[in-house]
Design an enzyme around this catalytic site. Structure first.
Site, PDB file in Angstrom:
ATOM      1  N   TRP A  95      -9.865  24.586 -28.513  1.00 51.26           N
ATOM      2  CA  TRP A  95     -10.187  25.383 -29.698  1.00 51.26           C
ATOM      3  C   TRP A  95     -11.620  25.201 -30.179  1.00 51.26           C
ATOM      4  O   TRP A  95     -12.106  25.986 -30.974  1.00 51.26           O
ATOM      5  CB  TRP A  95      -9.225  25.025 -30.849  1.00 51.26           C
ATOM      6  N   ASN A  96     -12.316  24.145 -29.747  1.00 54.98           N
ATOM      7  CA  ASN A  96     -13.593  23.845 -30.408  1.00 54.98           C
ATOM      8  C   ASN A  96     -14.744  24.758 -29.994  1.00 54.98           C
ATOM      9  O   ASN A  96     -15.677  24.949 -30.756  1.00 54.98           O
ATOM     10  CB  ASN A  96     -13.960  22.358 -30.263  1.00 54.98           C
ATOM     11  N   LYS A 135      -5.421  30.737 -20.400  1.00 53.13           N
ATOM     12  CA  LYS A 135      -4.550  30.314 -21.502  1.00 53.13           C
ATOM     13  C   LYS A 135      -5.426  29.632 -22.544  1.00 53.13           C
ATOM     14  O   LYS A 135      -5.859  28.500 -22.372  1.00 53.13           O
ATOM     15  CB  LYS A 135      -3.493  29.329 -20.986  1.00 53.13           C
ATOM     16  N   PRO A 136      -5.731  30.344 -23.645  1.00 55.33           N
ATOM     17  CA  PRO A 136      -6.562  29.730 -24.681  1.00 55.33           C
ATOM     18  C   PRO A 136      -5.735  28.815 -25.564  1.00 55.33           C
ATOM     19  O   PRO A 136      -4.496  28.858 -25.537  1.00 55.33           O
ATOM     20  CB  PRO A 136      -7.065  30.936 -25.479  1.00 55.33           C
ATOM     21  N   GLY A 188     -10.269  20.019 -22.332  1.00 58.60           N
ATOM     22  CA  GLY A 188      -9.444  19.541 -23.436  1.00 58.60           C
ATOM     23  C   GLY A 188      -9.425  18.033 -23.455  1.00 58.60           C
ATOM     24  O   GLY A 188     -10.338  17.378 -22.945  1.00 58.60           O
ATOM     25  N   SER A 189      -8.364  17.475 -23.999  1.00 61.29           N
ATOM     26  CA  SER A 189      -8.311  16.026 -24.182  1.00 61.29           C
ATOM     27  C   SER A 189      -8.021  15.309 -22.860  1.00 61.29           C
ATOM     28  O   SER A 189      -7.390  15.864 -21.959  1.00 61.29           O
ATOM     29  CB  SER A 189      -7.217  15.689 -25.195  1.00 61.29           C
ATOM     30  N   GLU A 201     -12.617  18.937 -17.682  1.00 63.00           N
ATOM     31  CA  GLU A 201     -13.690  18.630 -18.645  1.00 63.00           C
ATOM     32  C   GLU A 201     -13.002  17.998 -19.843  1.00 63.00           C
ATOM     33  O   GLU A 201     -12.387  18.696 -20.653  1.00 63.00           O
ATOM     34  CB  GLU A 201     -14.411  19.915 -19.066  1.00 63.00           C
ATOM     35  N   LEU A 202     -13.071  16.680 -19.970  1.00 58.87           N
ATOM     36  CA  LEU A 202     -12.206  15.967 -20.922  1.00 58.87           C
ATOM     37  C   LEU A 202     -13.016  15.368 -22.082  1.00 58.87           C
ATOM     38  O   LEU A 202     -14.117  15.781 -22.361  1.00 58.87           O
ATOM     39  CB  LEU A 202     -11.412  14.911 -20.169  1.00 58.87           C
ATOM     40  N   GLU A 251     -12.772   8.506 -29.580  1.00 58.03           N
ATOM     41  CA  GLU A 251     -13.418   9.770 -29.959  1.00 58.03           C
ATOM     42  C   GLU A 251     -12.924  10.162 -31.356  1.00 58.03           C
ATOM     43  O   GLU A 251     -11.723  10.267 -31.582  1.00 58.03           O
ATOM     44  CB  GLU A 251     -13.002  10.833 -28.936  1.00 58.03           C
TER      45      GLU A 251
HETATM   46  P1  NAP Z   1      -5.941  19.545 -25.997  1.00 56.19           P
HETATM   47  O1  NAP Z   1      -4.968  19.220 -27.025  1.00 56.19           O
HETATM   48  O2  NAP Z   1      -5.957  18.742 -24.750  1.00 56.19           O
HETATM   49  O3  NAP Z   1      -5.748  21.087 -25.667  1.00 56.19           O
HETATM   50  C1  NAP Z   1      -6.576  21.769 -24.752  1.00 56.19           C
HETATM   51  C2  NAP Z   1      -5.820  22.946 -24.172  1.00 56.19           C
HETATM   52  O4  NAP Z   1      -4.714  22.448 -23.419  1.00 56.19           O
HETATM   53  C3  NAP Z   1      -5.238  23.891 -25.208  1.00 56.19           C
HETATM   54  O5  NAP Z   1      -5.274  25.207 -24.694  1.00 56.19           O
HETATM   55  C4  NAP Z   1      -3.807  23.410 -25.314  1.00 56.19           C
HETATM   56  O6  NAP Z   1      -2.933  24.435 -25.737  1.00 56.19           O
HETATM   57  C5  NAP Z   1      -3.519  23.057 -23.872  1.00 56.19           C
HETATM   58  N1  NAP Z   1      -2.418  22.126 -23.653  1.00 56.19           N
HETATM   59  C6  NAP Z   1      -1.937  21.161 -24.478  1.00 56.19           C
HETATM   60  N2  NAP Z   1      -0.912  20.518 -23.891  1.00 56.19           N
HETATM   61  C7  NAP Z   1      -0.733  21.103 -22.677  1.00 56.19           C
HETATM   62  C8  NAP Z   1       0.181  20.891 -21.599  1.00 56.19           C
HETATM   63  N3  NAP Z   1       1.122  19.948 -21.642  1.00 56.19           N
HETATM   64  N4  NAP Z   1       0.078  21.676 -20.511  1.00 56.19           N
HETATM   65  C9  NAP Z   1      -0.868  22.630 -20.437  1.00 56.19           C
HETATM   66  N5  NAP Z   1      -1.755  22.883 -21.424  1.00 56.19           N
HETATM   67  C10 NAP Z   1      -1.693  22.111 -22.525  1.00 56.19           C
HETATM   68  O7  NAP Z   1      -7.446  19.468 -26.550  1.00 56.19           O
HETATM   69  P2  NAP Z   1      -8.037  20.161 -27.844  1.00 56.19           P
HETATM   70  O8  NAP Z   1      -7.566  19.384 -29.023  1.00 56.19           O
HETATM   71  O9  NAP Z   1      -7.794  21.632 -27.823  1.00 56.19           O
HETATM   72  O10 NAP Z   1      -9.604  19.943 -27.617  1.00 56.19           O
HETATM   73  C11 NAP Z   1     -10.267  18.796 -27.989  1.00 56.19           C
HETATM   74  C12 NAP Z   1     -10.522  17.901 -26.786  1.00 56.19           C
HETATM   75  O11 NAP Z   1     -11.229  18.647 -25.796  1.00 56.19           O
HETATM   76  C13 NAP Z   1     -11.414  16.734 -27.131  1.00 56.19           C
HETATM   77  O12 NAP Z   1     -10.936  15.554 -26.523  1.00 56.19           O
HETATM   78  C14 NAP Z   1     -12.769  17.140 -26.528  1.00 56.19           C
HETATM   79  O13 NAP Z   1     -13.590  16.048 -26.222  1.00 56.19           O
HETATM   80  C15 NAP Z   1     -12.336  17.902 -25.322  1.00 56.19           C
HETATM   81  N6  NAP Z   1     -13.404  18.810 -24.881  1.00 56.19           N
HETATM   82  C16 NAP Z   1     -14.061  18.527 -23.723  1.00 56.19           C
HETATM   83  C17 NAP Z   1     -15.100  19.335 -23.295  1.00 56.19           C
HETATM   84  C18 NAP Z   1     -15.832  19.037 -22.021  1.00 56.19           C
HETATM   85  O14 NAP Z   1     -16.525  19.922 -21.536  1.00 56.19           O
HETATM   86  N7  NAP Z   1     -15.713  17.856 -21.453  1.00 56.19           N
HETATM   87  C19 NAP Z   1     -15.458  20.460 -24.054  1.00 56.19           C
HETATM   88  C20 NAP Z   1     -14.762  20.728 -25.227  1.00 56.19           C
HETATM   89  C21 NAP Z   1     -13.730  19.888 -25.620  1.00 56.19           C
HETATM   90  P3  NAP Z   1      -2.351  24.470 -27.230  1.00 56.19           P
HETATM   91  O15 NAP Z   1      -3.486  24.131 -28.134  1.00 56.19           O
HETATM   92  O16 NAP Z   1      -1.906  25.884 -27.371  1.00 56.19           O
HETATM   93  O17 NAP Z   1      -1.242  23.479 -27.257  1.00 56.19           O
END
Ligand code: NAP
Length: 473
Positions: free
Chosen positions: A147-148, A171-172, A224-225, A246-247, A377
């Protein structure tokens, strides 16, 4: 806007249950999107699989022309995209406009790179053989985004995938699906053939399980995370899925005695407070050498107190809301823990009065390595500052983390800076620069920050298979 799923060139999902999308600045309902699941994800994979042959058979020049048209449409619709983003995600409108430009840059860059996917001829060891390397698109790509950065994280994946000749299912995040849907609407307007780009919103675990288990999906690219990244890695084992991850990050900022203190303060403000501290490359812990420590902390606190917190739609706002209450709670927990362990709050340190998920930009001095904020983080507008004596000590502190995404160094001494950077276990370095990201540069991390690179000429490699041909002549 349609706010529906887009599968095989049709807007669909009207009859599914809905997921609400809220404005994090006001708590108001912005819109609703369909709650897709296993069935819709499978249909989208099927559509992308059927579209692959025709799309991958187009010449690179044809694909580049469509991508360029897509870029132009994104720029024409920059204001509308930015407004959608600010309403669903919270970042100030000017930052949202900046993100739309950054997101479009990935499409433009890969429109150009499509024409530069070169193979190789290898000198032969045998006069009767000719050795060649060809590059082929991997096939159907599934992209899961956070989402960020609701626009840029999508185009950083779609750009290289489409340029390489892959078809895509997106899938956003459930928190910010509207920007992504608008981007897919613009892709339709640009004229991408049906099935080449598909979007499914809904249950992340159901949709993710299809992506990771369906053998027609040849690559999953995830931002994502770290926690979810590890789940996907495990799920992808049975089909030996090609993965880009990309975590999370936990970026250190090292400021040396010889640094220009004002420039270093500017760099920390840029790195730490962009997107209210909700970026994976945000400085999360600041190490300042003892000779300038007091001056640096005083100037940083003064600048931080000038930042305006509020609804990103209002003029002059620097810091918008955090994405949800859980984000606010985590920030406050990190601040309280630091105070409990002896740190001092010199700016912010609490929620403002307004309704919404806001937190005042905060500076904490006299941080120590045992504090939660120096180990995890934070993903919020808090900068803890710790004093150090020698460059060796700073490098040791910086590397003491499972993460390896971004790090920052502020020094005007080329020799010292070079030696520090050589020792840092991070893949993106801002040297006297608090904002190093760019479409033409490789973005990605080591250790638990991920696998693969996005952006730059390197960013297309993960969407290509290498085929080696030995020709008997
Ligand atoms: P997140 O909770 O891991 O979610 C990321 C994406 O994964 C969302 O679309 C989420 O969908 C989906 N998701 C969640 N659980 C899942 C599962 N079991 N199976 C498949 N998809 C699943 O992360 P976030 O809170 O959105 O983003 C913040 C994190 O992203 C931070 O840790 C940040 O450091 C990291 N990030 C990394 C980068 C990079 O380039 N390294 C860039 C930006 C952000 P839903 O939200 O619909 O559940």
């Amino acid at each position: 806007m349609k706010n529906l799923l887009y599968i095989d060139g049709k807007w669909t999902g009207e009859n599914l249950d809905k997921i609400p999308v809220y404005n994090p600045a006001t708590g108001d309902l912005v819109s609703e999107v369909p709650k897709g699941g296993k069935e819709e994800a499978t249909q989208a994979v099927e559509a992308a699989s059927n579209a692959f042959e025709e799309w991958s058979n187009l010449t690179a020049y044809d694909r580049a022309r469509l991508l360029k048209k897509y870029y132009d449409l994104m720029i024409e619709n920059q204001d509308e995209l930015a407004e959608i983003m600010t309403k669903e995600m919270g970042k100030p409108l000017a930052e949202a406009k900046g993100e739309v430009q950054y997101a479009a840059d990935y499409i433009e860059w890969y429109a150009e790179q499509a024409k530069r996917i070169y193979g190789e001829t290898i000198p032969t060891h045998n006069a009767n053989k000719r050795l060649q390397v060809w590059k082929k698109p991997v096939g159907v790509v599934a992209a899961i985004t956070p989402w960020n950065f609701p626009a840029a994280m999508l185009t950083r994946k779609m750009g290289p995938a489409l340029a390489a000749g892959c078809t895509v299912v997106v899938k956003p995040s459930g928190d910010t699906p509207l920007t992504a849907i608008k981007l897919v609407e613009l892709a339709e307007e640009a004229g991408f053939p049906k099935g080449v780009i598909n979007i499914v919103t809904g249950s992340s675990s159901e949709i993710g399980a299809v992506f990771l288990s369906d053998s027609r999906v040849r690559k999953v690219t995830f931002t994502g995370s770290t926690e979810v990244g590890k789940v996907l890695m495990r799920q992808g084992a049975d089909t030996v899925k090609k993965l880009s991850l990309e975590l999370g990050g936990h970026a250190p900022i090292i400021v040396l005695d010889d640094a220009d203190v004002d420039k270093a303060v500017d760099g920390v403000i840029a790195s730490k407070f962009r997107n209210a501290g909700q970026t994976c490359v945000c400085g999360n812990r600041i190490y300042v050498q003892s000779g300038i420590y007091d001056e640096f902390v005083e100037k940083l606190a003064r600048r931080t107190n000038q930042l305006q917190v509020g609804n990103g739609m209002e003029e002059g706002v620097d810091i918008g809301p955090l994405i949800n209450q859980a984000g606010v709670d985590k920030v406050d927990k990190h601040v309280q823990d630091a105070v409990k362990h002896g740190a001092k709050v010199v700016a912010g340190g609490e929620q403002p009065e307004e309704k919404g998920n806001f937190y005042k930009p905060t500076i904490i001095k006299d941080a120590t390595p045992d504090m939660l904020i120096m180990r995890e983080e934070t993903f919020g507008p808090v900068a803890p500052v710790q004093k150090f004596e020698t460059a060796e000590e700073a490098v040791k502190l910086a590397n003491n983390t499972p993460y390896g995404l971004a790090a920052y160094v502020f020094t005007d001494n080329v020799s010292v800076g070079t030696k520090i950077i050589e020792k840092l276990d991070f893949c993106i370095i801002g040297w006297n620069d608090g904002a190093p990201s760019a479409a033409q540069a490789p973005f990605g991390g080591m250790k638990e920050s991920g696998l693969g690179r996005e952006g730059g000429h390197q960013g297309i490699d993960d969407f290509l298979e290498i085929q080696y041909i030995s020709i008997g002549v």
